[in-house]
Enzyme design. Structure first.
Site, short mmCIF file in Angstrom:
data_model
loop_
_atom_site.label_atom_id
_atom_site.label_comp_id
_atom_site.label_asym_id
_atom_site.label_seq_id
_atom_site.Cartn_x
_atom_site.Cartn_y
_atom_site.Cartn_z
N LYS A 192 -4.74 16.64 -6.08
CA LYS A 192 -3.87 16.89 -7.04
C LYS A 192 -3.26 18.13 -6.91
O LYS A 192 -2.19 18.39 -7.50
CB LYS A 192 -4.65 16.37 -8.27
CG LYS A 192 -5.28 15.08 -8.35
CD LYS A 192 -4.01 14.08 -8.36
CE LYS A 192 -4.06 12.61 -8.76
NZ LYS A 192 -3.09 11.88 -8.77
N ASN B 128 2.02 6.61 -10.36
CA ASN B 128 0.81 6.65 -11.01
C ASN B 128 -0.57 6.33 -10.04
O ASN B 128 -1.82 6.55 -10.13
CB ASN B 128 1.03 5.54 -12.19
CG ASN B 128 -0.61 4.94 -12.58
OD1 ASN B 128 -1.27 5.75 -13.30
ND2 ASN B 128 -0.84 3.64 -12.40
N ASP C 82 0.81 -1.11 -0.01
CA ASP C 82 0.04 0.05 -0.11
C ASP C 82 0.94 1.12 -0.04
O ASP C 82 1.88 1.42 0.80
CB ASP C 82 -0.85 0.00 1.38
CG ASP C 82 -1.94 1.22 1.45
OD1 ASP C 82 -1.46 2.18 1.03
OD2 ASP C 82 -2.93 0.76 1.91
N VAL C 83 0.76 2.06 -0.93
CA VAL C 83 1.78 3.35 -1.13
C VAL C 83 1.60 4.10 0.15
O VAL C 83 2.57 5.17 0.28
CB VAL C 83 1.36 4.09 -2.18
CG1 VAL C 83 1.56 3.26 -3.60
CG2 VAL C 83 0.10 4.80 -2.39
N TYR D 249 -10.78 15.48 -4.63
CA TYR D 249 -9.73 14.83 -5.63
C TYR D 249 -8.91 15.92 -6.23
O TYR D 249 -7.52 15.94 -6.16
CB TYR D 249 -10.30 14.01 -6.62
CG TYR D 249 -9.71 13.53 -8.00
CD1 TYR D 249 -8.71 12.56 -7.47
CD2 TYR D 249 -9.76 14.07 -9.12
CE1 TYR D 249 -7.78 11.93 -8.48
CE2 TYR D 249 -9.01 13.19 -10.15
CZ TYR D 249 -7.97 12.53 -9.75
OH TYR D 249 -7.30 11.97 -10.71
#
Lengths: 98, 236
Positions: B151, B82, B55-56, B147
Site C-alpha cells: 500500500k 478497491n 483477475d486484476v 501488505y
C-alpha cells in the site's frame, strides 16, 4: 496495409494538431516529423498520439497492439521520428503479433 | 454530464459490493469486476450494473475489458481501485507466494487499472481515479509488512500518477481506511485489532459511509484541484 495505417496516423495527428500550438506538418505526409530532433511533439503530445493510434488501430483493424514497449523506447532510431517510421513500426508489431 | 460511468474493482463482496449499491443509488452507470461472478443482487442495479469476470493482474483480460468499455460507452469518468488482498503474518513466516499475490493484486492491479483508465479518460480530458491505501502503512504495523509495503507503493503510484495525469484533467487520490469489519480482517486476532483502534484519534471501526464520504468528495467535479492526496480515516 501500410497505406491504411498511414491514413489512421494522419487522421489522429490532425485531431491532435487541433490542441497543439506547434502543429505537426501533416502536409509532408510520411516525412512529417513527430518526435525527436525533427519532430514538434513534446513527451505529453507523443503519449496522447500513441494512445490515440493504438485505439484507432484496434477499432479499424481489430488489432490490439502496444506501441510503447521497452523495445520501441530502446531502439537507437526511435520509431516515433516521423509518420512513416511510426507506420513501419506498426506494420512490424502487427505482423509479429498476428 | 450524462450519467457518470464508474468502474469499481473487487465488487464481489465487502466494500466493493457496498460501493456498487451506493453508486447505483446515486444514478451512476456502474461497471464492476472480480475474479468470480457476483452472487448478490442489488435493488435497482438491473441495467445500471455490468459485471466483468477478470483477475486484476491479467493484462490481456483487463485490456479486453477496457476495450469493451470504450466501445460501449466511449468514455470512463471514474475508477475506484478497491480490489485488494491482505496478509497478516510475521515477515519470517510469510511465504513468497503470498508476497507475489499481495504485490500482484495491490500494486500491479492498481497500476494496470490506472494506466488503462487514464488512456480512456484522457480523450475527454476528465477523470477521477481513487486508489485504496491503508492506515497500516503510516502506523507501520507489525505483522503486516508486505501488505503495508504494497500500500506504500500504491501511495507512491497515486502521487506520481497525479503529476503525470494532471495535464489530462485526471485527478488521482487515495483513501486510507481504518479496519472495517469485512472478510479482509476476519483472520486478524481481536487483541491486534483493539490495539490498532487504540492508536486512532477516534477509536472505532470504520463504517462504509466513512469510506464513501471521502470517495464522493474526490469524485466531485469541484474537486478538480485536489490530486495526489491520501486521506487517512480515524485520525492517525
Amino acid at each position: 496495409m501500410e497505406q491504411k495505417i498511414i491514413g489512421i496516423i494522419l487522421h489522429e495527428v490532425s485531431e491532435l494538431n487541433e490542441q497543439l500550438d506547434h502543429k505537426v506538418a501533416i502536409e509532408n505526409g510520411e516525412n512529417a516529423g513527430l518526435y525527436g530532433l525533427t519532430g514538434v511533439l513534446d513527451s505529453l503530445g507523443l503519449v496522447t498520439l500513441i494512445v490515440a493510434v493504438e485505439q484507432a488501430i484496434e477499432d479499424e483493424l481489430g488489432l490490439a497492439i502496444s506501441l510503447a514497449d521497452e523495445r520501441a523506447m530502446s531502439q537507437k532510431n526511435s520509431p516515433f521520428r516521423t509518420i512513416g517510421t511510426l507506420a513501419d513500426y506498426i506494420v512490424k508489431v502487427s505482423q509479429e503479433e498476428a | 454530464m450524462d450519467k457518470p460511468v464508474i468502474l469499481i474493482t473487487g465488487t464481489s463482496k465487502g466494500i466493493g459490493k457496498a460501493l456498487v449499491a451506493h453508486y447505483v443509488a446515486l444514478g451512476h452507470h456502474v461497471i464492476g469486476c472480480s475474479r468470480n461472478a457476483v452472487e448478490w443482487k442489488i435493488e435497482g442495479a438491473q441495467g445500471n450494473y455490468q459485471h466483468y469476470i477478470a483477475d486484476v493482474t491479467d493484462e490481456v483480460a483487463v485490456k479486453a475489458m477496457f476495450s469493451d468499455i470504450r466501445k460501449q460507452y466511449g468514455r470512463l469518468d471514474h475508477l475506484i481501485n478497491n480490489a485488494g488482498i491482505a496478509s497478516m503474518n510475521h515477515s519470517m513466516l510469510t511465504p513468497l507466494t503470498t508476497v507475489h499475490q499481495v504485490l500482484g493484486t495491490n500494486v500491479v492491479g492498481t497500476f494496470l487499472f490506472c494506466r488503462e483508465s487514464a488512456k480512456l479518460m484522457q480523450k475527454k480530458r476528465y477523470g477521477r481515479i481513487i486508489n485504496f491505501a491503508t492506515v497500516a502503512t503510516p502506523l507501520k504495523l507489525e505483522g503486516e509488512a508486505i501488505y503495508a509495503a504494497s500500500k506504500a507503493a500504491v501511495i507512491t503510484l497515486t502521487q506520481i500518477m497525479a503529476k503525470e495525469f494532471g495535464e489530462y484533467g485526471i485527478t488521482v487520490n487515495a483513501i486510507g481506511p481504518t479496519p472495517v469489519q469485512t472478510d479482509l480482517i476476519k483472520s486478524v486476532p481481536k487483541d491486534k485489532i483493539d490495539s490498532l483502534l487504540n492508536r486512532q484519534a477516534i477509536k472505532r471501526f470504520g463504517q462504509f459511509h466513512d469510506i464513501s464520504n471521502v470517495i464522493d468528495f474526490f469524485l466531485k467535479k469541484e474537486s478538480d484541484f485536489v490530486t495526489g492526496q491520501v486521506i487517512f480515516l480515524g485520525g492517525i
